[in-house]
Write an enzyme that holds these catalytic residues in place. Structure first.
Site, mmCIF file in Angstrom:
data_model
loop_
_atom_site.group_PDB
_atom_site.id
_atom_site.type_symbol
_atom_site.label_atom_id
_atom_site.label_comp_id
_atom_site.label_asym_id
_atom_site.label_seq_id
_atom_site.Cartn_x
_atom_site.Cartn_y
_atom_site.Cartn_z
ATOM 1 C CB CYS A 132 -3.813 3.725 -1.736
ATOM 2 S SG CYS A 132 -4.906 4.504 -1.113
ATOM 3 C CG ASP A 189 0.379 -2.382 5.954
ATOM 4 O OD1 ASP A 189 -0.541 -2.382 6.856
ATOM 5 O OD2 ASP A 189 0.369 -2.096 5.115
ATOM 6 C CD GLN A 218 -6.596 -4.252 4.147
ATOM 7 O OE1 GLN A 218 -7.904 -4.842 4.597
ATOM 8 N NE2 GLN A 218 -6.826 -3.031 3.733
ATOM 9 C CE LYS A 243 -7.333 0.089 6.248
ATOM 10 N NZ LYS A 243 -7.670 0.528 5.274
ATOM 11 C CG HIS A 291 -1.530 1.362 1.120
ATOM 12 N ND1 HIS A 291 -1.761 2.222 1.875
ATOM 13 C CD2 HIS A 291 -3.341 0.613 1.670
ATOM 14 C CE1 HIS A 291 -2.465 2.722 1.528
ATOM 15 N NE2 HIS A 291 -3.581 2.328 1.190
#
Lengths: 130, 419
Positions: free
Chosen positions: B367, B199, B202, B225, B121
């Site tokens: 993104c 990261d 997600q 999220k 991302h």
């Protein structure tokens, strides 16, 4: 409503855009990208140095139905005009010609080709035809 | 069957959009919030609001206790032993900017290399680009195979070439849904002395995380999220590594002493939390974690597998086979983030027409422009369900896609068209 945007005339221009493709011997070119969707449209103009009028205009690129249809309709209004006449085309005229309701996000799509044409005209202002 | 009963906990799901019941399939962008999370944030401001870490009065002590309890809750969620390894930030983006900046000032030197992946991302790319521009580092990108899995042999090659100080990657691709083999990658990176940044934006909403099992050095995620509010997230880092990092932002709370000729800084996590933090957000994030753990990670997984299967099956069997899914075809290799192309229709048009049916999906580059370039597409449409979605909503998605296809295929495509 979104389905009102996709009238048959829009879809026809999308499926078979007018004046789509490269332009040999183009005098000016302008490219506009829509960072939201990664779309990109390039407008090319070929100016007759004798008359100062645009003898051919073509566009190419990748875009949604709204941006392609809008650029296609715009491309039909260019040939035979002088650069100054083209500068007289405003964005309201482009949106009106599309004749469909557009959400604010999609207005940007509808004006991608117009912005590309604007950049080609800017290039023409700094480098007048020989 | 499944988690349908939880739908009642999400107030927004009872609203309509454009005259249709809301079908929200954009949870990879942000999830909806259950009542308990909304109540937790409001409850802080209604009953406990005071600034933290500074008042001597009872109310401020209560606010500070609630804030630090949220930190401990977040540490437990990550399997971290020490709550002081959790730094509250605005979200994944801030966490990654903090890390890139602070590592850039301490660990990375001109000519050093950072290895990222082509599926990152922008939030895990642009901060490193800043370092490329200002600190003279190089960035290498691990490529993917045809199904969107990382080519680990490229990682090996980059590591073997030397000077790799940081390997930074996403746990789960926000476009392809690919679940990356984090532990294996971390072991390879550590064998070459590189730090590993994960990261987890997600993955945190969908998987039980355990920083020790993952084997990484730093991990970042966003609350919004995973049922929490916007504007709160966390950076986790190993205590001994955080202790060596210089501060990112300066201001109140983060200082030890300030003089006219300089300042000294507090220990982590306060060193990285300049200014008044998002206390209500942190407390609500704790409530979001509570909610997810009450549902249970196994229950959540079973439910999401079912939705994912339905999505992949729909792509195979419906809309005349014109839906092409990007990313792994096997459900075990991926999460339920499904990006697709509908043949002959631009993603923006797909999303506009689905919106007319009350269906919210994302269309664009997500993104992840380098990944779009790698896939050779300007944009994709993405459906990302979560615990509150149902199989019948997925069916409605394909009903709507068939309608879009019929509209665009209304005429035979002449030759020489744009698409």
């Amino acid at each position: 409503m979104a389905y009102d945007m996709y009238q048959e005339v829009i879809l026809q221009h999308y499926r078979a855009p007018r004046n789509f493709g490269p332009l040999e011997g183009a005098t000016y070119a302008g490219e506009e990208a829509n960072p939201l969707c990664g779309d990109r449209i390039t407008f090319r103009l070929k100016v007759d140095p004798g008359t100062g009028r645009v003898e051919a205009a073509k566009f190419e690129g990748d875009g949604c139905a709204i941006s392609v249809a809008s650029a296609s309709m715009l491309s039909e209004k260019i040939a035979g005009k002088t650069l100054d006449e083209l500068r007289g085309i405003g964005q309201d005229e482009v949106l009106k010609q599309l004749g469909i309701p557009l959400s604010p996000v999609r207005v940007k799509c509808a004006l991608t080709g117009f912005a590309a044409l604007g950049k080609a005209l800017q290039a023409s202002a700094s480098h007048p035809p020989a | 069957m499944g988690l349908e009963a939880c739908r009642g906990d999400f107030p927004i799901l009872s609203r309509a959009t454009g005259g249709h019941p809301l079908i929200y399939l954009d949870s990879a962008a942000t999830s909806q919030k259950p009542r308990s999370v909304l109540d937790a944030e409001e409850g802080f401001y209604a009953r406990t609001n005071a600034n933290v870490h500074r008042g001597v009065y009872e109310l401020s002590v209560e606010a500070t206790d609630a804030y630090e309890a949220a930190r401990a809750r977040t540490a437990r969620f990550l399997g971290a032993k020490d709550p002081n390894e959790v730094v509250f930030v605005r979200g994944t983006t801030e966490a990654l900017n903090l890390l890139a900046t602070s590592l850039g000032q301490s660990v990375l030197e001109r000519g050093d290399r950072v290895v990222a992946t082509i599926m990152e991302h922008h939030s895990n790319l642009v901060p490193w680009h800043f370092l490329r521009e200002h600190a003279g580092i190089q960035i290498d990108f691990v490529d993917i195979d045809d199904e969107g899995r990382l080519r680990l042999e490229e990682l090996d090659r980059y590591l073997a070439a030397g000077r790799v100080k940081v390997v930074t990657l996403t746990h789960v691709s926000n476009v392809l849904g690919t679940v990356n083999p984090v532990r294996e990658i971390a072991e390879k990176a550590h064998a070459h002395g590189a730090l590993v940044v994960l990261d987890a934006a997600q993955s945190a909403p969908h998987r039980r995380l355990d920083v020790a099992e993952l084997g990484v050095d730093f991990l970042a995620f966003s609350g919004h999220k995973m049922l929490g509010p916007m504007g709160i997230g966390a950076l986790w880092g190993k205590a001994e590594l955080l202790a060596k990092l210089p501060p990112y932002m300066g201001g109140g709370e983060m200082i030890d002493q300030v003089r006219t000729d300089g300042a000294s800084y507090r220990e982590p996590p306060q060193r990285f939390e300049a200014g008044t933090p998002n206390v209500g957000g942190a407390i609500a994030l704790g409530a979001a974690i509570d909610y997810l753990e009450r549902v249970g990670w196994d229950e959540l997984r079973t439910h999401e597998r079912r939705l994912l299967e339905r999505l992949l099956q729909g792509a195979r069997e419906r809309v005349g086979g014109k839906v092409k899914v990007f990313g792994p075809h096997e459900t075990r290799d991926r999460e339920a983030v499904v990006s697709f192309a509908l043949q002959g229709v631009h993603p923006h048009d797909v999303a506009s027409l689905l919106d007319a049916e009350g269906i919210c999906v994302r269309a664009g580059h997500h993104c992840a422009q380098p990944l779009m370039q790698r896939l050779g597409v300007p944009a994709l449409t993405r459906a990302s369900p979560y615990l509150y979605n149902t199989e019948s909503e997925i069916d409605r998605l394909f009903d709507a896609l068939e309608k879009v296809d019929r509209l665009f295929a209304g005429e035979k495509l002449p030759t020489g068209t744009a698409r």
